[in-house]
Design a protein around this motif. Structure first.
Motif, PDB file in Angstrom:
ATOM      1  N   LEU A   1       0.798  -1.422  -0.029  1.00 40.67           N
ATOM      2  CA  LEU A   1      -0.067   0.111   0.035  1.00 40.67           C
ATOM      3  C   LEU A   1       1.003   1.397  -0.086  1.00 40.67           C
ATOM      4  CD1 LEU A   1       0.265   1.312   3.091  1.00 40.67           C
ATOM      5  CD2 LEU A   1      -1.371  -0.580   3.678  1.00 40.67           C
ATOM      6  N   THR A   2       0.399   2.410  -0.600  1.00 44.49           N
ATOM      7  CA  THR A   2       0.954   3.617  -0.426  1.00 44.49           C
ATOM      8  C   THR A   2       0.723   4.236   0.928  1.00 44.49           C
ATOM      9  OG1 THR A   2       0.794   3.917  -2.715  1.00 44.49           O
ATOM     10  CG2 THR A   2       1.246   6.047  -1.530  1.00 44.49           C
ATOM     11  N   LEU A   3       1.540   4.485   1.790  1.00 42.68           N
ATOM     12  CA  LEU A   3       1.340   4.770   3.188  1.00 42.68           C
ATOM     13  C   LEU A   3       0.686   6.080   3.205  1.00 42.68           C
ATOM     14  CD1 LEU A   3       1.711   3.658   5.989  1.00 42.68           C
ATOM     15  CD2 LEU A   3       3.673   4.998   6.251  1.00 42.68           C
ATOM     16  N   SER A   4       1.021   7.144   2.523  1.00 43.94           N
ATOM     17  CA  SER A   4       0.494   8.614   2.417  1.00 43.94           C
ATOM     18  C   SER A   4      -1.073   8.323   2.280  1.00 43.94           C
ATOM     19  CB  SER A   4       1.327   9.332   1.593  1.00 43.94           C
ATOM     20  OG  SER A   4       1.113   8.928   0.299  1.00 43.94           O
ATOM     21  N   SER A   5      -1.757   7.289   1.826  1.00 40.06           N
ATOM     22  CA  SER A   5      -3.155   7.264   1.591  1.00 40.06           C
ATOM     23  C   SER A   5      -3.995   6.985   2.756  1.00 40.06           C
ATOM     24  CB  SER A   5      -3.488   6.115   0.285  1.00 40.06           C
ATOM     25  OG  SER A   5      -2.662   6.734  -0.728  1.00 40.06           O
ATOM     26  N   TYR A   6      -3.084   6.423   3.692  1.00 41.66           N
ATOM     27  CA  TYR A   6      -4.044   6.130   5.080  1.00 41.66           C
ATOM     28  C   TYR A   6      -3.798   6.958   6.216  1.00 41.66           C
ATOM     29  CZ  TYR A   6      -4.700   2.096   2.114  1.00 41.66           C
ATOM     30  OH  TYR A   6      -4.847   0.896   0.971  1.00 41.66           O
ATOM     31  N   THR A   7      -4.723   6.896   7.177  1.00 37.98           N
ATOM     32  CA  THR A   7      -4.431   7.139   8.528  1.00 37.98           C
ATOM     33  C   THR A   7      -3.827   6.010   9.150  1.00 37.98           C
ATOM     34  OG1 THR A   7      -6.389   8.550   8.713  1.00 37.98           O
ATOM     35  CG2 THR A   7      -5.405   7.477  10.726  1.00 37.98           C
ATOM     36  N   MET A   8      -2.928   6.185   9.990  1.00 38.32           N
ATOM     37  CA  MET A   8      -2.250   4.932  10.658  1.00 38.32           C
ATOM     38  C   MET A   8      -2.214   5.053  12.107  1.00 38.32           C
ATOM     39  SD  MET A   8      -0.884   3.066   8.066  1.00 38.32           S
ATOM     40  CE  MET A   8       0.082   2.268   8.999  1.00 38.32           C
ATOM     41  N   GLY A   9      -2.177   4.003  12.875  1.00 37.77           N
ATOM     42  CA  GLY A   9      -2.061   4.205  14.310  1.00 37.77           C
ATOM     43  C   GLY A   9      -2.053   2.843  14.910  1.00 37.77           C
TER      44      GLY A   9
ATOM     45  N   ILE B   1      -2.523   8.743  13.709  1.00 39.97           N
ATOM     46  CA  ILE B   1      -1.569   9.895  12.954  1.00 39.97           C
ATOM     47  C   ILE B   1      -2.149  10.005  11.625  1.00 39.97           C
ATOM     48  CG2 ILE B   1       0.243   8.512  12.222  1.00 39.97           C
ATOM     49  CD1 ILE B   1       1.963  11.068  12.717  1.00 39.97           C
ATOM     50  N   SER B   2      -2.689  11.148  11.276  1.00 45.10           N
ATOM     51  CA  SER B   2      -3.110  11.529   9.868  1.00 45.10           C
ATOM     52  C   SER B   2      -2.012  11.178   8.643  1.00 45.10           C
ATOM     53  CB  SER B   2      -3.615  12.843   9.830  1.00 45.10           C
ATOM     54  OG  SER B   2      -2.685  13.780  10.000  1.00 45.10           O
ATOM     55  N   TRP B   3      -2.560  11.241   7.484  1.00 44.98           N
ATOM     56  CA  TRP B   3      -1.854  10.636   6.345  1.00 44.98           C
ATOM     57  C   TRP B   3      -0.378  11.507   6.249  1.00 44.98           C
ATOM     58  CZ3 TRP B   3      -0.772  13.903   2.171  1.00 44.98           C
ATOM     59  CH2 TRP B   3      -1.420  14.930   2.160  1.00 44.98           C
ATOM     60  N   SER B   4      -0.662  13.044   6.478  1.00 42.55           N
ATOM     61  CA  SER B   4       0.367  13.710   6.506  1.00 42.55           C
ATOM     62  C   SER B   4       1.197  14.045   7.647  1.00 42.55           C
ATOM     63  CB  SER B   4      -0.327  15.149   6.027  1.00 42.55           C
ATOM     64  OG  SER B   4      -0.957  15.863   6.966  1.00 42.55           O
ATOM     65  N   GLY B   5       0.829  13.490   8.638  1.00 43.55           N
ATOM     66  CA  GLY B   5       1.505  13.552  10.179  1.00 43.55           C
ATOM     67  C   GLY B   5       1.214  14.732  10.651  1.00 43.55           C
TER      68      GLY B   5
ATOM     69  N   THR C   1       4.284   8.880  21.677  1.00 44.97           N
ATOM     70  CA  THR C   1       4.307   9.734  20.713  1.00 44.97           C
ATOM     71  C   THR C   1       4.293   8.712  19.255  1.00 44.97           C
ATOM     72  OG1 THR C   1       5.492  11.691  21.909  1.00 44.97           O
ATOM     73  CG2 THR C   1       5.296  11.635  19.603  1.00 44.97           C
ATOM     74  N   THR C   2       3.348   9.035  18.430  1.00 34.23           N
ATOM     75  CA  THR C   2       3.434   8.505  17.220  1.00 34.23           C
ATOM     76  C   THR C   2       4.015   9.280  16.092  1.00 34.23           C
ATOM     77  OG1 THR C   2       2.461   7.247  15.766  1.00 34.23           O
ATOM     78  CG2 THR C   2       1.090   8.881  16.573  1.00 34.23           C
ATOM     79  N   SER C   3       4.426   8.736  15.154  1.00 36.82           N
ATOM     80  CA  SER C   3       5.187   9.672  14.044  1.00 36.82           C
ATOM     81  C   SER C   3       5.218   8.561  12.856  1.00 36.82           C
ATOM     82  CB  SER C   3       6.333  10.199  14.411  1.00 36.82           C
ATOM     83  OG  SER C   3       7.520   9.181  14.471  1.00 36.82           O
ATOM     84  N   ARG C   4       5.206   9.354  11.634  1.00 33.43           N
ATOM     85  CA  ARG C   4       5.345   8.593  10.375  1.00 33.43           C
ATOM     86  C   ARG C   4       6.471   9.072   9.273  1.00 33.43           C
ATOM     87  NH1 ARG C   4      -0.502   8.573   8.340  1.00 33.43           N
ATOM     88  NH2 ARG C   4       0.482   7.337   6.519  1.00 33.43           N
ATOM     89  N   ASP C   5       6.998   8.193   8.648  1.00 33.66           N
ATOM     90  CA  ASP C   5       7.851   8.754   7.516  1.00 33.66           C
ATOM     91  C   ASP C   5       7.277   8.049   6.366  1.00 33.66           C
ATOM     92  OD1 ASP C   5       9.761   9.076   5.815  1.00 33.66           O
ATOM     93  OD2 ASP C   5      11.415   8.870   7.239  1.00 33.66           O
TER      94      ASP C   5
ATOM     95  N   CYS D   1      -0.175  -2.437  14.788  1.00 34.82           N
ATOM     96  CA  CYS D   1      -0.177  -1.560  13.782  1.00 34.82           C
ATOM     97  C   CYS D   1      -1.538  -1.635  12.919  1.00 34.82           C
ATOM     98  CB  CYS D   1       1.020  -1.535  12.885  1.00 34.82           C
ATOM     99  SG  CYS D   1       1.082  -0.219  11.777  1.00 34.82           S
ATOM    100  N   ALA D   2      -2.114  -0.612  12.708  1.00 32.71           N
ATOM    101  CA  ALA D   2      -3.371  -0.344  11.912  1.00 32.71           C
ATOM    102  C   ALA D   2      -3.348   0.583  10.859  1.00 32.71           C
ATOM    103  CB  ALA D   2      -4.687  -0.297  12.730  1.00 32.71           C
ATOM    104  N   ALA D   3      -3.927   0.345   9.941  1.00 34.47           N
ATOM    105  CA  ALA D   3      -4.372   1.494   8.743  1.00 34.47           C
ATOM    106  C   ALA D   3      -5.729   1.505   8.578  1.00 34.47           C
ATOM    107  CB  ALA D   3      -3.509   0.941   7.407  1.00 34.47           C
ATOM    108  N   GLY D   4      -6.090   2.748   8.078  1.00 34.54           N
ATOM    109  CA  GLY D   4      -7.474   3.062   7.942  1.00 34.54           C
ATOM    110  C   GLY D   4      -7.649   4.159   6.823  1.00 34.54           C
ATOM    111  N   HIS D   5      -8.828   4.573   6.641  1.00 38.37           N
ATOM    112  CA  HIS D   5      -9.209   5.671   5.647  1.00 38.37           C
ATOM    113  C   HIS D   5      -8.675   6.826   5.996  1.00 38.37           C
ATOM    114  CE1 HIS D   5     -11.801   8.359   3.028  1.00 38.37           C
ATOM    115  NE2 HIS D   5     -12.006   7.088   2.331  1.00 38.37           N
ATOM    116  N   ARG D   6      -8.284   7.888   5.119  1.00 40.17           N
ATOM    117  CA  ARG D   6      -7.619   8.927   5.299  1.00 40.17           C
ATOM    118  C   ARG D   6      -8.449   9.931   6.242  1.00 40.17           C
ATOM    119  NH1 ARG D   6      -4.806  11.356  -0.256  1.00 40.17           N
ATOM    120  NH2 ARG D   6      -4.762  13.341   1.163  1.00 40.17           N
ATOM    121  N   GLN D   7      -9.713   9.940   6.225  1.00 40.69           N
ATOM    122  CA  GLN D   7     -10.617  10.674   6.888  1.00 40.69           C
ATOM    123  C   GLN D   7     -11.144  10.047   8.076  1.00 40.69           C
ATOM    124  OE1 GLN D   7     -11.191  13.675   5.617  1.00 40.69           O
ATOM    125  NE2 GLN D   7      -9.919  13.021   3.911  1.00 40.69           N
ATOM    126  N   ASP D   8     -10.604   8.774   8.657  1.00 45.54           N
ATOM    127  CA  ASP D   8     -10.973   8.284   9.717  1.00 45.54           C
ATOM    128  C   ASP D   8      -9.815   8.332  10.775  1.00 45.54           C
ATOM    129  OD1 ASP D   8     -11.926   6.643  11.749  1.00 45.54           O
ATOM    130  OD2 ASP D   8     -11.580   4.624  10.500  1.00 45.54           O
TER     131      ASP D   8
END
Length: 122
Positions: free
Chosen positions: A27-35, A51-55, A69-73, A96-103
């Motif tokens: 998957l393309t990580l930038s397309s997802y909310t992660m957490g 953490i939102s798609w853009s961080g 603290t959560t962060s993303r690269d 770890c989990a991935a969800g919709h960018r708006q979630d």
């Protein structure tokens, strides 16, 4: 296809720190909310952080606020959870989990990792 792989768990004394990593593939990580979620033995899965798609936005459970603290690269397809001032009650399997960018609170994650165990001794 989609794979989320956590690492960094282990045994630590109360007051110590650990850093968890989650590497995503398929998957393309930038397309997802992660957490992150956690689950202690005999308990249900508990939301920890997102953490939102853009961080630029983060959400934390009250139980970990000020300590985790959560962060993303996105370039490395990696999400991190820095855990400081650990307590015995933080002992759990962390997922770890991935969800919709708006979630933004990961109410309905699409994908899950396999989990990594964190054990905090008193």
């Amino acid at each position: 296809q989609v794979q989320l792989v956590e690492s960094g768990g282990g045994l630590v004394q109360a007051g110590g720190s650990l850093r968890l990593s989650c590497v995503a593939s398929g998957l393309t990580l930038s397309s997802y909310t992660m957490g992150w979620f956690r689950q202690a033995p005999g308990k249900g899965r508990e939301f920890v952080a997102a953490i939102s798609w853009s961080g630029d936005r983060t959400v934390y459970a009250d139980s970990v606020k000020g300590r985790f603290t959560t962060s993303r690269d996105n370039a490395k397809n990696t999400v991190y959870l820095q855990m400081n001032s650990l307590k015995p009650e933080d002992t759990a399997a962390y997922f770890c989990a991935a969800g919709h960018r708006q979630d933004l609170v990961l109410a309905r994650p699409y994908h899950w990792g396999q989990g990594t165990q964190v054990t905090v001794s008193s």
